[in-house]
Motif scaffolding. Structure first.
Motif, PDB file in Angstrom:
ATOM      1  N   ALA A  59      -8.148  -3.882  -8.081  1.00 20.11           N
ATOM      2  CA  ALA A  59      -9.385  -4.082  -8.854  1.00 20.11           C
ATOM      3  C   ALA A  59      -9.276  -5.279  -9.786  1.00 20.11           C
ATOM      4  N   SER A  60      -8.132  -5.445 -10.441  1.00 17.32           N
ATOM      5  CA  SER A  60      -7.957  -6.564 -11.379  1.00 17.32           C
ATOM      6  C   SER A  60      -7.996  -7.904 -10.650  1.00 17.32           C
ATOM      7  N   GLY A 119     -11.170   3.931  -7.247  1.00 20.59           N
ATOM      8  CA  GLY A 119     -10.545   5.213  -7.553  1.00 20.59           C
ATOM      9  C   GLY A 119     -10.415   5.374  -9.051  1.00 20.59           C
ATOM     10  N   LEU A 120      -9.207   5.641  -9.470  1.00 21.72           N
ATOM     11  CA  LEU A 120      -8.963   5.829 -10.896  1.00 21.72           C
ATOM     12  C   LEU A 120      -8.834   4.505 -11.647  1.00 21.72           C
TER      13      LEU A 120
END
Length: 497
Positions: free
Chosen positions: A10-11, A38-39
């Motif tokens: 994600a980053s 997700g988390l």
């Protein structure tokens, strides 16, 4: 197949989104961007944007906004300028004045420099496809602004912003320019003073070969400029009804030093060539690793290419007979190791004898004409290998006499007019060899050669019957004279022994 290479964190995705939409994020209030996987959840903020600085300039009543950005990992990994309309990039170009590699700040942090330029004129003149602007490339009477003018001003702002970052690179570039001049092109030292501004335009990432090409181009342009200046000054003097020496000096003095510097560079270039030839001759006159002297052909090639003949248009630059006598450079025709029957200027000769070098002077060493219908001068050069000469059936003196007899068969000039080698024809014969051997010592005694300064400088003889002057020239005399005659020039050019 692509799972390992696919960027899925994600980053990482957030960073790519920010890079791709950087112009939008910089020119407007950045929207909140959230990437969830997700988390793992990442979101952008103003603080996440790369380091940047705002700037602006005015050009022809138009205002331009400039944003200087230092990027660690941009999509396009070089230093670029982006022209934007309505906050989005339309055209993007590499900044050619900057290196293609990363820059670094005082702390050693590396980055790529990107500059984003926006303006109302871009917003109003972007085409429908958003691929270009309806703006002329070059200034003209019909255009209010041009891309060339805009790019020039952007380059100025970029140079100011990057000044601290580029100072070390400029010093390195300037140091490399000086090194290239010192080691490869010393004749172009005048450019360091004469063309400072143009040298400063050489790319910071230019390698040695690129720097050499730039220097050669600058010198060529300077030569043309110097010729035009000299022609203009002379033409100005010729057009005046009365020559005024003081006025000429006053008008020409300011240009004289510049023209002299440029012309001296060409002279120094030729002096470097001559020094190389002298050094090469010196090395060939010593014994090689096997304890033997070089062959005659090796030494001969330095003075003149074997098996060749040259006309006046090429004789000056294709041979090095200046080592023996500067005047030999200006012969009307030269032939080396070619049968006399193949000499262009010989008439009805069938002889296959091959003088080492034959120089035909239709006009001799002066401006005499051929109205008397006989050849003025012929110069013959006979080379022998360094070291003692072995006994042979025909010594060098006899060789030269045989060549003279064959040449006297007759000649004609370029226009086909027959020109005889008469009693008035002067023959000069140089026998280049070592003088210490038994063969040469015997030859000088038998034929009555006179020693020059006790024999250290060689021997000479004038054969009245043949109208021929003979000189035995030792290699060491040629080498010593060449160094002596060029010493002051080499010192002036900084070419020390």
């Amino acid at each position: 197949d692509y799972r390992k290479a696919f960027r899925s964190k994600a980053s990482t995705l957030l960073g790519q989104i920010q890079n791709h939409f950087l112009s939008t994020l910089l020119f407007s209030k950045p929207p909140l961007i959230i990437v969830s996987d997700g988390l793992e959840t990442c979101q952008s903020s103003v603080e996440d944007l790369p380091s940047y600085e705002r700037d602006e300039f005015e050009l022809n009543d138009y205002s331009f906004s400039v944003i200087h950005v230092k990027l660690k990992t941009p999509e396009q990994r070089d230093n670029r300028v982006h022209f934007c309309a309505n906050g989005r990039v339309v055209k993007s170009e590499r900044i050619r004045d900057l290196p293609t590699s990363k820059l670094s700040d005082a702390q050693g942090t590396e980055f790529f420099y990107h500059v984003f330029v926006s303006s109302d004129v871009f917003d109003s003149r972007v085409n429908q496809e958003r691929t270009d602007f309806a703006i002329e490339d070059e200034p003209s009477f019909f255009s209010d602004v041009s891309m060339t003018e805009i790019k020039s001003r952007v380059s100025e702002r970029a140079s100011i912003f990057l000044d601290d970052f580029l100072s070390a690179m400029r010093e390195n570039r300037d140091s490399r320019i000086s090194k290239v001049i010192d080691t490869c092109l010393p004749e172009y030292k005048y450019l360091l003073e004469h063309d400072r501004e143009k040298l400063a335009q050489i790319s910071l990432s230019a390698d040695d070969s690129e720097i050499q090409r730039c220097l050669l181009g600058l010198h060529f342009a300077n030569q043309q400029s110097a010729r035009d200046t000299l022609k203009s000054v002379i033409q100005g003097v010729e057009e005046k009804s009365k020559y005024d020496g003081s006025e000429f000096i006053a008008s020409f003095e300011q240009d004289f030093e510049r023209i002299s510097q440029i012309n001296n560079a060409s002279l120094i270039s030729y002096l470097i060539y001559r020094k190389c030839i002298i050094d090469l001759l010196s090395s060939l006159l010593h014994r090689n690793e096997d304890g033997k002297f070089e062959r005659e052909s090796a030494v001969h090639e330095i003075f003149f290419p074997m098996g060749k003949d040259l006309d006046p248009s090429k004789s000056f630059i294709r041979q090095n007979l200046w080592l023996i006598d500067e005047r030999l450079t200006y012969a009307s025709y030269l032939a080396s190791d070619r049968p006399l029957s193949e000499h262009k200027y010989l008439f009805d000769s069938t002889d296959r004898s091959e003088p080492d070098i034959a120089c035909y002077f239709n006009l001799g060493y002066s401006s005499d004409s051929l109205e008397d219908e006989f050849l003025r001068e012929v110069v013959l050069v006979e080379f022998k290998r360094p070291g003692p000469l072995a006994e042979r059936k025909e010594d060098p003196y006899e060789q030269c006499i045989r060549y003279i007899d064959r040449i006297r068969e007759g000649l004609r000039n370029e226009q086909g007019k027959r020109v005889k080698a008469s009693e008035g024809t002067r023959f000069y014969c140089y026998i280049v060899c070592e003088i210490d051997g038994k063969l040469i010592q015997k030859m000088t005694r038998v034929y009555g050669f006179e020693p020059i300064f006790g024999g250290e400088e060689g021997y000479f003889k004038y054969n009245k019957e043949l109208g021929a002057h003979f000189e035995i020239v030792p290699f060491r005399k040629i080498l010593r004279a060449a160094r002596r005659n060029h010493r002051s020039f080499f010192e002036y050019a900084g070419l020390h022994e």
